[in-house]
Design a protein around this motif. Structure first.
Motif, PDB file in Angstrom:
ATOM      1  N   ARG A  65      37.737  78.016 -55.139  1.00 26.11           N
ATOM      2  CA  ARG A  65      37.632  77.279 -53.843  1.00 26.11           C
ATOM      3  C   ARG A  65      37.937  75.702 -54.200  1.00 26.11           C
ATOM      4  NH1 ARG A  65      34.168  76.451 -49.003  1.00 26.11           N
ATOM      5  NH2 ARG A  65      33.818  74.158 -48.603  1.00 26.11           N
ATOM      6  N   GLU A  66      37.522  75.275 -55.438  1.00 23.22           N
ATOM      7  CA  GLU A  66      37.887  74.040 -55.929  1.00 23.22           C
ATOM      8  C   GLU A  66      38.275  73.816 -57.500  1.00 23.22           C
ATOM      9  OE1 GLU A  66      35.144  70.113 -56.291  1.00 23.22           O
ATOM     10  OE2 GLU A  66      34.084  71.655 -55.090  1.00 23.22           O
ATOM     11  N   TYR A  67      39.088  72.935 -57.637  1.00 23.86           N
ATOM     12  CA  TYR A  67      39.485  72.891 -59.031  1.00 23.86           C
ATOM     13  C   TYR A  67      39.719  71.188 -59.202  1.00 23.86           C
ATOM     14  CZ  TYR A  67      42.403  73.299 -63.186  1.00 23.86           C
ATOM     15  OH  TYR A  67      42.950  73.243 -64.334  1.00 23.86           O
ATOM     16  N   GLY A  68      39.300  70.689 -60.276  1.00 20.16           N
ATOM     17  CA  GLY A  68      39.352  69.253 -60.562  1.00 20.16           C
ATOM     18  C   GLY A  68      39.619  69.236 -62.129  1.00 20.16           C
ATOM     19  N   ILE A  69      40.649  68.379 -62.694  1.00 23.93           N
ATOM     20  CA  ILE A  69      40.789  68.156 -64.075  1.00 23.93           C
ATOM     21  C   ILE A  69      40.954  66.693 -64.373  1.00 23.93           C
ATOM     22  CG2 ILE A  69      43.170  68.738 -63.637  1.00 23.93           C
ATOM     23  CD1 ILE A  69      43.071  70.233 -66.427  1.00 23.93           C
ATOM     24  N   THR A  70      40.639  66.291 -65.382  1.00 25.00           N
ATOM     25  CA  THR A  70      40.801  65.026 -66.170  1.00 25.00           C
ATOM     26  C   THR A  70      41.788  65.190 -67.370  1.00 25.00           C
ATOM     27  OG1 THR A  70      39.037  64.054 -64.994  1.00 25.00           O
ATOM     28  CG2 THR A  70      40.086  62.883 -66.911  1.00 25.00           C
ATOM     29  N   PHE A  71      42.897  64.524 -67.561  1.00 25.90           N
ATOM     30  CA  PHE A  71      43.647  64.690 -68.711  1.00 25.90           C
ATOM     31  C   PHE A  71      43.340  63.648 -69.799  1.00 25.90           C
ATOM     32  CE2 PHE A  71      46.225  66.640 -65.232  1.00 25.90           C
ATOM     33  CZ  PHE A  71      46.175  67.889 -65.556  1.00 25.90           C
ATOM     34  N   HIS A  72      43.174  63.869 -70.826  1.00 27.07           N
ATOM     35  CA  HIS A  72      42.925  63.040 -71.970  1.00 27.07           C
ATOM     36  C   HIS A  72      44.143  62.777 -72.996  1.00 27.07           C
ATOM     37  CE1 HIS A  72      38.790  62.790 -70.439  1.00 27.07           C
ATOM     38  NE2 HIS A  72      38.691  64.048 -70.611  1.00 27.07           N
ATOM     39  N   ARG A  73      44.357  64.074 -73.613  1.00 25.95           N
ATOM     40  CA  ARG A  73      45.463  63.648 -74.650  1.00 25.95           C
ATOM     41  C   ARG A  73      46.420  64.886 -74.431  1.00 25.95           C
ATOM     42  NH1 ARG A  73      43.559  62.749 -80.367  1.00 25.95           N
ATOM     43  NH2 ARG A  73      45.729  62.671 -80.870  1.00 25.95           N
ATOM     44  N   TYR A  97      31.999  76.236 -62.564  1.00 29.42           N
ATOM     45  CA  TYR A  97      32.579  76.484 -64.237  1.00 29.42           C
ATOM     46  C   TYR A  97      32.836  75.102 -64.506  1.00 29.42           C
ATOM     47  CZ  TYR A  97      33.345  81.436 -63.961  1.00 29.42           C
ATOM     48  OH  TYR A  97      33.451  83.050 -63.668  1.00 29.42           O
ATOM     49  N   GLY A  98      32.384  74.653 -65.812  1.00 34.57           N
ATOM     50  CA  GLY A  98      32.856  73.529 -66.439  1.00 34.57           C
ATOM     51  C   GLY A  98      33.816  74.166 -67.598  1.00 34.57           C
ATOM     52  N   PHE A  99      35.009  73.446 -67.831  1.00 37.96           N
ATOM     53  CA  PHE A  99      35.896  73.688 -69.044  1.00 37.96           C
ATOM     54  C   PHE A  99      36.483  72.666 -69.583  1.00 37.96           C
ATOM     55  CE2 PHE A  99      38.662  73.177 -65.110  1.00 37.96           C
ATOM     56  CZ  PHE A  99      39.571  72.475 -65.836  1.00 37.96           C
ATOM     57  N   ARG A 100      36.845  72.782 -70.776  1.00 37.17           N
ATOM     58  CA  ARG A 100      37.579  71.713 -71.485  1.00 37.17           C
ATOM     59  C   ARG A 100      38.721  72.359 -72.326  1.00 37.17           C
ATOM     60  NH1 ARG A 100      32.419  69.688 -73.554  1.00 37.17           N
ATOM     61  NH2 ARG A 100      32.437  71.446 -75.070  1.00 37.17           N
ATOM     62  N   VAL A 101      39.760  71.925 -72.306  1.00 38.65           N
ATOM     63  CA  VAL A 101      40.929  72.495 -73.142  1.00 38.65           C
ATOM     64  C   VAL A 101      41.128  71.697 -74.636  1.00 38.65           C
ATOM     65  CG1 VAL A 101      43.385  72.926 -73.089  1.00 38.65           C
ATOM     66  CG2 VAL A 101      42.226  73.440 -70.987  1.00 38.65           C
ATOM     67  N   THR A 102      41.052  72.257 -75.639  1.00 38.78           N
ATOM     68  CA  THR A 102      40.977  71.483 -76.865  1.00 38.78           C
ATOM     69  C   THR A 102      42.039  72.255 -77.564  1.00 38.78           C
ATOM     70  OG1 THR A 102      39.205  72.880 -78.045  1.00 38.78           O
ATOM     71  CG2 THR A 102      38.386  71.162 -76.575  1.00 38.78           C
ATOM     72  N   SER A 103      41.942  71.366 -78.999  1.00 40.78           N
ATOM     73  CA  SER A 103      42.657  71.783 -80.075  1.00 40.78           C
ATOM     74  C   SER A 103      41.803  73.084 -80.691  1.00 40.78           C
ATOM     75  CB  SER A 103      42.915  70.948 -81.252  1.00 40.78           C
ATOM     76  OG  SER A 103      41.536  70.330 -81.582  1.00 40.78           O
ATOM     77  N   THR A 104      42.625  73.915 -81.652  1.00 38.82           N
ATOM     78  CA  THR A 104      41.899  74.885 -81.992  1.00 38.82           C
ATOM     79  C   THR A 104      40.337  74.697 -82.851  1.00 38.82           C
ATOM     80  OG1 THR A 104      43.380  75.109 -83.880  1.00 38.82           O
ATOM     81  CG2 THR A 104      43.948  76.633 -82.105  1.00 38.82           C
ATOM     82  N   ASP A 105      40.727  73.611 -83.567  1.00 38.78           N
ATOM     83  CA  ASP A 105      39.312  73.141 -84.180  1.00 38.78           C
ATOM     84  C   ASP A 105      38.398  72.626 -83.421  1.00 38.78           C
ATOM     85  OD1 ASP A 105      40.219  70.619 -83.956  1.00 38.78           O
ATOM     86  OD2 ASP A 105      40.553  70.341 -86.058  1.00 38.78           O
ATOM     87  N   GLY A 106      38.840  72.136 -81.994  1.00 38.23           N
ATOM     88  CA  GLY A 106      37.866  71.490 -81.115  1.00 38.23           C
ATOM     89  C   GLY A 106      37.735  69.971 -81.318  1.00 38.23           C
ATOM     90  N   GLY A 107      38.484  69.439 -82.307  1.00 41.76           N
ATOM     91  CA  GLY A 107      38.516  68.080 -82.563  1.00 41.76           C
ATOM     92  C   GLY A 107      39.171  67.202 -81.282  1.00 41.76           C
ATOM     93  N   ILE A 108      39.982  67.694 -80.815  1.00 44.23           N
ATOM     94  CA  ILE A 108      40.670  67.093 -79.581  1.00 44.23           C
ATOM     95  C   ILE A 108      40.499  67.512 -78.223  1.00 44.23           C
ATOM     96  CG2 ILE A 108      43.023  66.294 -78.702  1.00 44.23           C
ATOM     97  CD1 ILE A 108      44.152  66.518 -81.693  1.00 44.23           C
ATOM     98  N   VAL A 109      40.107  66.859 -77.583  1.00 43.33           N
ATOM     99  CA  VAL A 109      39.899  67.215 -75.988  1.00 43.33           C
ATOM    100  C   VAL A 109      41.282  66.815 -75.105  1.00 43.33           C
ATOM    101  CG1 VAL A 109      38.463  67.355 -74.000  1.00 43.33           C
ATOM    102  CG2 VAL A 109      37.411  67.106 -76.311  1.00 43.33           C
ATOM    103  N   HIS A 110      42.011  68.029 -75.020  1.00 42.11           N
ATOM    104  CA  HIS A 110      43.173  67.421 -74.217  1.00 42.11           C
ATOM    105  C   HIS A 110      43.024  67.373 -72.604  1.00 42.11           C
ATOM    106  CE1 HIS A 110      45.740  68.417 -77.682  1.00 42.11           C
ATOM    107  NE2 HIS A 110      45.159  69.522 -77.658  1.00 42.11           N
ATOM    108  N   ALA A 111      41.893  68.043 -72.102  1.00 39.07           N
ATOM    109  CA  ALA A 111      41.636  67.831 -70.798  1.00 39.07           C
ATOM    110  C   ALA A 111      40.213  68.623 -70.493  1.00 39.07           C
ATOM    111  CB  ALA A 111      42.775  68.653 -69.746  1.00 39.07           C
ATOM    112  N   GLU A 112      39.593  68.252 -69.528  1.00 41.12           N
ATOM    113  CA  GLU A 112      38.357  68.766 -69.099  1.00 41.12           C
ATOM    114  C   GLU A 112      38.281  68.594 -67.434  1.00 41.12           C
ATOM    115  OE1 GLU A 112      35.065  66.617 -70.402  1.00 41.12           O
ATOM    116  OE2 GLU A 112      36.147  64.785 -70.247  1.00 41.12           O
ATOM    117  N   GLY A 113      37.403  69.612 -66.868  1.00 41.27           N
ATOM    118  CA  GLY A 113      37.244  69.674 -65.605  1.00 41.27           C
ATOM    119  C   GLY A 113      36.428  70.813 -65.045  1.00 41.27           C
TER     120      GLY A 113
END
Length: 149
Positions: A65-73, A97-113
């Motif tokens: 129904r709804e989707y929002g995202i903020t891009f970081h790196r 749902y909350g979500f994060r898209v990260t590097s495999t080690d979790g050290g870089i957050v590419h996006a969240e939403g």
């Protein structure tokens, strides 16, 4: 392979060459696809999916129904990334749902939403309550301190 955490699930997802834009970074629209694939994979592993074009359980019949995202790196190039997702709120007919898209080690957050899914009745296409077994499965994704309702 899915990793279960204290808050949700962590699923590695591949970034392919055709996911990249002309600058060699992950195209903004592909983030939604990767989150969708991760969520579908997790639910499929828990018996909630489609088989032969039909839902395996009533809870598989739901829409975003709804989707929002903020891009970081930006994600630069191909290879694996991680989609970490959880449920912040489980309502009678919806799940936030909350979500994060990260590097495999979790050290870089590419996006969240966030994204909100609503279960539908296939006959009326109107919101319908999650089943009790579906709520029990979804509850395993609830972030600590969050409530189902």
């Amino acid at each position: 392979m899915t990793t279960v955490t204290e808050a949700g699930a962590i699923i590695p997802m591949p970034v392919h060459f055709d996911d990249l834009d002309a600058m060699g970074v992950l195209h903004n629209a592909r983030y939604a696809v990767l989150v969708e694939r991760a969520v579908i994979q997790w639910w499929n592993e828990h018996g909630v999916s489609f088989s032969g074009g039909r839902p395996t359980t009533p809870d598989a019949f739901n829409v975003v129904r709804e989707y929002g995202i903020t891009f970081h790196r930006p994600v630069t190039g191909t290879g694996d990334i991680v989609v970490h997702f959880w449920i912040d709120h489980l309502g009678s007919t919806s799940a936030t749902y909350g979500f994060r898209v990260t590097s495999t080690d979790g050290g870089i957050v590419h996006a969240e939403g966030k994204r909100v899914n609503v279960r539908l009745d296939p006959a009326t296409m109107r919101p319908a309550p999650w089943t009790e077994p579906g709520r029990e499965i979804a509850a395993t994704l609830l972030r600590p301190g969050k409530m189902g309702g």
